[in-house]
Design a protein around this motif. Sequence first.
Motif, PDB file in Angstrom:
ATOM      1  N   ARG A 108       7.294  69.079  23.885  1.00 28.54           N
ATOM      2  CA  ARG A 108       8.561  69.576  23.317  1.00 28.54           C
ATOM      3  C   ARG A 108       8.888  70.951  23.884  1.00 28.54           C
ATOM      4  NH1 ARG A 108       7.128  69.670  17.212  1.00 28.54           N
ATOM      5  NH2 ARG A 108       9.334  70.208  16.961  1.00 28.54           N
ATOM      6  N   ALA A 164      11.641  72.218  24.604  1.00 33.79           N
ATOM      7  CA  ALA A 164      12.864  72.803  24.053  1.00 33.79           C
ATOM      8  C   ALA A 164      12.655  73.400  22.668  1.00 33.79           C
ATOM      9  CB  ALA A 164      13.968  71.738  23.988  1.00 33.79           C
ATOM     10  N   HIS A 165      11.537  73.117  22.048  1.00 30.25           N
ATOM     11  CA  HIS A 165      11.299  73.627  20.700  1.00 30.25           C
ATOM     12  C   HIS A 165      11.129  75.145  20.744  1.00 30.25           C
ATOM     13  CE1 HIS A 165      10.032  73.450  16.531  1.00 30.25           C
ATOM     14  NE2 HIS A 165       8.991  74.229  16.830  1.00 30.25           N
ATOM     15  N   ALA A 166      11.597  75.805  19.698  1.00 29.81           N
ATOM     16  CA  ALA A 166      11.505  77.272  19.625  1.00 29.81           C
ATOM     17  C   ALA A 166      10.112  77.685  19.158  1.00 29.81           C
ATOM     18  CB  ALA A 166      12.578  77.820  18.686  1.00 29.81           C
ATOM     19  N   TRP A 167       9.132  77.428  20.027  1.00 27.16           N
ATOM     20  CA  TRP A 167       7.750  77.716  19.663  1.00 27.16           C
ATOM     21  C   TRP A 167       7.513  79.200  19.445  1.00 27.16           C
ATOM     22  CZ3 TRP A 167       4.956  73.746  18.291  1.00 27.16           C
ATOM     23  CH2 TRP A 167       5.172  72.487  18.877  1.00 27.16           C
ATOM     24  N   ARG A 224       8.932  76.026  31.396  1.00 31.39           N
ATOM     25  CA  ARG A 224      10.371  75.748  31.276  1.00 31.39           C
ATOM     26  C   ARG A 224      11.082  75.994  32.605  1.00 31.39           C
ATOM     27  NH1 ARG A 224      11.759  78.672  25.457  1.00 31.39           N
ATOM     28  NH2 ARG A 224      11.244  76.873  24.109  1.00 31.39           N
ATOM     29  N   GLU A 268      20.325  73.227  27.387  1.00 28.76           N
ATOM     30  CA  GLU A 268      20.095  72.631  26.069  1.00 28.76           C
ATOM     31  C   GLU A 268      18.754  71.902  26.032  1.00 28.76           C
ATOM     32  OE1 GLU A 268      22.224  69.419  23.013  1.00 28.76           O
ATOM     33  OE2 GLU A 268      23.194  69.986  24.891  1.00 28.76           O
ATOM     34  N   GLN A 269      18.430  71.164  27.101  1.00 30.61           N
ATOM     35  CA  GLN A 269      17.173  70.407  27.121  1.00 30.61           C
ATOM     36  C   GLN A 269      15.947  71.313  27.113  1.00 30.61           C
ATOM     37  OE1 GLN A 269      16.577  67.223  29.842  1.00 30.61           O
ATOM     38  NE2 GLN A 269      18.573  66.266  29.476  1.00 30.61           N
ATOM     39  N   GLY A 282      15.904  74.253  25.485  1.00 33.73           N
ATOM     40  CA  GLY A 282      15.852  75.036  24.260  1.00 33.73           C
ATOM     41  C   GLY A 282      16.630  76.327  24.266  1.00 33.73           C
ATOM     42  N   TYR A 283      17.544  76.509  25.219  1.00 28.35           N
ATOM     43  CA  TYR A 283      18.334  77.737  25.263  1.00 28.35           C
ATOM     44  C   TYR A 283      19.656  77.530  24.520  1.00 28.35           C
ATOM     45  CZ  TYR A 283      14.953  79.554  28.529  1.00 28.35           C
ATOM     46  OH  TYR A 283      13.786  79.997  29.103  1.00 28.35           O
ATOM     47  N   SER A 284      20.050  78.532  23.785  1.00 28.85           N
ATOM     48  CA  SER A 284      21.222  78.406  22.915  1.00 28.85           C
ATOM     49  C   SER A 284      22.529  78.417  23.684  1.00 28.85           C
ATOM     50  CB  SER A 284      21.219  79.546  21.885  1.00 28.85           C
ATOM     51  OG  SER A 284      21.227  80.810  22.535  1.00 28.85           O
TER      52      SER A 284
END
Length: 327
Positions: free
Chosen positions: A213, A215-218, A254, A274-275, A277-279
Amino acid sequence: MVDPLAEVVALLRPQAPFSKLVVASAPWAVRRSETGRPFYFVVLEGQCHLTVDGPTHSDTITLNAGDFALVPAARSFATSSLDRKPPREGDTVTTPIAPMPGGARVGDPNGPVDVRMLVGNCVFGSADATLLVSLLPQWLHVRGEQRLSTLVQLVGDESRADRPVRDIVMARLLKVLLIEAFRSSASTAASPGLVRALADTKLAQALRCMHERPAHAWTVLELAREAGMSRSAFFERFSRAVGVAPMEYLLAWRMALARRMLRQRELAISAIAEQLGYSSVSTFGVAFTRHVGMPPGRYSRNDTEGMGMNKSKNGIKGKTDAAQAPA
């Protein structure tokens, strides 16, 4: 289940098209400087010393028959017979070296042979090679692995024979040998890197989470919970094993994924952002430019992978206290 090492190796696209046979007679010593190229050693017979120079210190290991050693980004290294110390940088080396078909004869040309090995440069076909190599240990040394020993025997047999398509077979065998070395050395890697961390079951769980994952905001705390550790213990253990902090590793991964997506040109930059995890595109663009050295739009317009590789920065910069830095 995602295999982090498989993903890194797949992106690296390792090949071993170049090799030469080195035959040596004691006493002998050879030192050479490189420009960050990957170098490998396959010991077919005998023993020798290998010294790999690092940024802060040098490591010396003894290679035995059947051993495989890989230096993913060699700067300088030395090899020598067991009866003498490997020469240091700046030492004068007087061992005679004579060319021979397919390689070189080192030491007394009339002396008894004490070691035979294949030495060569690897090729990492990815434009992300510089970045991805920074995730690997400074060197890999594999010993006592039956599968790898069998491959070494096949390589040695092929190197001594004069069969049709010999060079093609050698290249294929050496590529498999490289991949097997990455896999086999997970429990023996002495220097920091992804391979060493994957031998730690707790760290391996956190690494799998990041790769499954991206894209997750780890956060460090969340990764520590996945690993079943306290935040501080996880941060210290991860940094020591991998050589960089957790968030730096996540950023590097990433960016490797981003570069592959940009080269494929199948997704818009907004979709890539987006994929991963960036806003927003701008947030992604700032991170990409800082890490790679050019904006994502310009990178995607490059005609060849080589252009992207030459203009990129040198991967991860080293261990920093980036526990809460955005990735």
